[in-house]
Design a protein around this motif. Sequence first.
Motif, PDB file in Angstrom:
ATOM      1  N   GLN A  75      43.562  30.824  35.038  1.00 41.03           N
ATOM      2  CA  GLN A  75      44.162  31.274  36.287  1.00 41.03           C
ATOM      3  C   GLN A  75      43.730  30.362  37.430  1.00 41.03           C
ATOM      4  N   GLY A  76      44.693  29.615  37.998  1.00 42.08           N
ATOM      5  CA  GLY A  76      44.365  28.714  39.098  1.00 42.08           C
ATOM      6  C   GLY A  76      44.308  29.400  40.441  1.00 42.08           C
ATOM      7  N   GLN A  77      45.090  30.463  40.623  1.00 42.34           N
ATOM      8  CA  GLN A  77      45.132  31.197  41.882  1.00 42.34           C
ATOM      9  C   GLN A  77      45.634  32.607  41.620  1.00 42.34           C
ATOM     10  N   PRO A  78      45.428  33.529  42.564  1.00 39.93           N
ATOM     11  CA  PRO A  78      45.911  34.899  42.364  1.00 39.93           C
ATOM     12  C   PRO A  78      47.420  34.924  42.150  1.00 39.93           C
ATOM     13  N   ASP A  79      47.839  35.793  41.249  1.00 42.28           N
ATOM     14  CA  ASP A  79      49.263  35.952  40.931  1.00 42.28           C
ATOM     15  C   ASP A  79      49.483  37.434  40.610  1.00 42.28           C
ATOM     16  N   GLU A  80      50.068  38.148  41.548  1.00 39.19           N
ATOM     17  CA  GLU A  80      50.215  39.589  41.397  1.00 39.19           C
ATOM     18  C   GLU A  80      51.069  39.977  40.197  1.00 39.19           C
ATOM     19  N   ARG A  81      51.881  39.068  39.697  1.00 38.32           N
ATOM     20  CA  ARG A  81      52.679  39.384  38.507  1.00 38.32           C
ATOM     21  C   ARG A  81      51.785  39.634  37.292  1.00 38.32           C
ATOM     22  N   LYS A  82      50.600  39.032  37.299  1.00 42.03           N
ATOM     23  CA  LYS A  82      49.691  39.218  36.168  1.00 42.03           C
ATOM     24  C   LYS A  82      49.149  40.643  36.117  1.00 42.03           C
ATOM     25  N   ARG A  83      49.208  41.370  37.233  1.00 37.57           N
ATOM     26  CA  ARG A  83      48.742  42.760  37.224  1.00 37.57           C
ATOM     27  C   ARG A  83      49.648  43.630  36.354  1.00 37.57           C
ATOM     28  N   VAL A 102      40.899  41.805  23.685  1.00 35.17           N
ATOM     29  CA  VAL A 102      39.914  41.525  24.729  1.00 35.17           C
ATOM     30  C   VAL A 102      40.497  40.451  25.641  1.00 35.17           C
ATOM     31  N   LEU A 103      40.639  40.769  26.937  1.00 37.87           N
ATOM     32  CA  LEU A 103      41.224  39.828  27.897  1.00 37.87           C
ATOM     33  C   LEU A 103      40.117  39.054  28.610  1.00 37.87           C
ATOM     34  N   VAL A 104      40.188  37.712  28.529  1.00 38.49           N
ATOM     35  CA  VAL A 104      39.229  36.836  29.201  1.00 38.49           C
ATOM     36  C   VAL A 104      40.007  35.909  30.134  1.00 38.49           C
ATOM     37  N   VAL A 105      39.641  35.906  31.413  1.00 33.22           N
ATOM     38  CA  VAL A 105      40.275  35.048  32.405  1.00 33.22           C
ATOM     39  C   VAL A 105      39.292  33.955  32.796  1.00 33.22           C
ATOM     40  N   VAL A 106      39.741  32.704  32.763  1.00 31.48           N
ATOM     41  CA  VAL A 106      38.904  31.565  33.114  1.00 31.48           C
ATOM     42  C   VAL A 106      39.463  30.924  34.370  1.00 31.48           C
ATOM     43  N   LEU A 130      46.306  54.213  32.500  1.00 34.70           N
ATOM     44  CA  LEU A 130      45.869  52.986  31.846  1.00 34.70           C
ATOM     45  C   LEU A 130      45.035  52.167  32.822  1.00 34.70           C
ATOM     46  N   THR A 131      43.893  51.702  32.371  1.00 36.24           N
ATOM     47  CA  THR A 131      43.036  50.827  33.175  1.00 36.24           C
ATOM     48  C   THR A 131      42.692  49.586  32.359  1.00 36.24           C
ATOM     49  N   VAL A 132      42.877  48.421  32.963  1.00 33.04           N
ATOM     50  CA  VAL A 132      42.546  47.144  32.332  1.00 33.04           C
ATOM     51  C   VAL A 132      41.438  46.488  33.148  1.00 33.04           C
ATOM     52  N   ARG A 133      40.360  46.098  32.468  1.00 31.32           N
ATOM     53  CA  ARG A 133      39.226  45.446  33.124  1.00 31.32           C
ATOM     54  C   ARG A 133      39.042  44.055  32.513  1.00 31.32           C
ATOM     55  N   PRO A 134      39.594  43.018  33.154  1.00 36.81           N
ATOM     56  CA  PRO A 134      39.459  41.661  32.602  1.00 36.81           C
ATOM     57  C   PRO A 134      38.011  41.171  32.667  1.00 36.81           C
ATOM     58  N   PHE A 135      37.612  40.399  31.679  1.00 31.30           N
ATOM     59  CA  PHE A 135      36.353  39.672  31.734  1.00 31.30           C
ATOM     60  C   PHE A 135      36.663  38.312  32.352  1.00 31.30           C
TER      61      PHE A 135
END
Length: 299
Positions: A75-83, A102-106, A130-135
């Motif tokens: 992820q280079g910058q915030p992108d609300e579509r990813k929510r 397992v979601l990992v964001v770099v 539903l709650t998603v908590r990215p690492f």
Amino acid sequence: MVGSSHEALHRIFQKEPGLLTSALQQVLSVPFPTPHDFAAMNVDLTEIEPIERRVDTLLRAETDEGAYLLVVESQGQPDERKRGSWPYYLSYLYEKYRCEPVLVVVTQNSATARWAAQPIHLGVRGMPSLTVRPFVLGPDNVPVIATRQEAERDVPLAVLSAMTHGRGRQAPAILESLVAALRTIDRDSAAALVQFVDSCLTDPQAQRMWRDLMTAMQYFWRHPLAQEVREQGREEGREEGRVADRVDMTLRILEWRGIPVPDAVRERVEACTDLEQLTVWSQRAVHATTADDLFAVPQ
């Protein structure tokens, strides 16, 4: 050569999947079980409907506790579509494979890391369905690895350090330490990591320094990155062009490492037309403590 950080992530995590699980365990303190096998999976999550959805990297990790699906997003910058797309990815993968996703964001950006780490709640406010908590792996939680000893002790972590901190004043120490550590592992793995770091260094000065270090140490000369450097040299053509490049490289490495360059040293380097001698000096510049160390007579 790898052309983007997304493609670089895809290749490196397939080549060295332990880099990802090591980051989860050591950087994020996630109690992720140690995998004994990995398998790359299709990153295309498109269904019959004409809506294309792809993750950057998808790996299946087999552990003694069962299989996990590691979903990696660069992820280079915030992108609300990813929510919206991230919860979709996890739900779709669980339904299709019946494995825990397992979601990992770099990211290399602190603000983006803070944005990505925010939980995603879908449903009634205060009681989401539903709650998603990215690492998230980014510059605020990946440690700076700036000594040779630290880098050799944990090469994957040193690579993540170069990726997230390889800019500004810290760059010389981080990159030099990583170069030394890469010599301690097998050449195939090291070559893949060299290309990965080159692709992820977004700061032009840091990337140039990384390539200079590779060239100065005559390291990985059969690797595509080295081949590209050679091709660039051929395009420049003449011997004097290569000499000028090596003069510039030698002085630039000293300056990036914070070593003062007296006029006498600068004049001697600039006056040299012997490419072989300049190569020796550029190699010494990587480890020199003073500018005069370039000219030290071997004991």
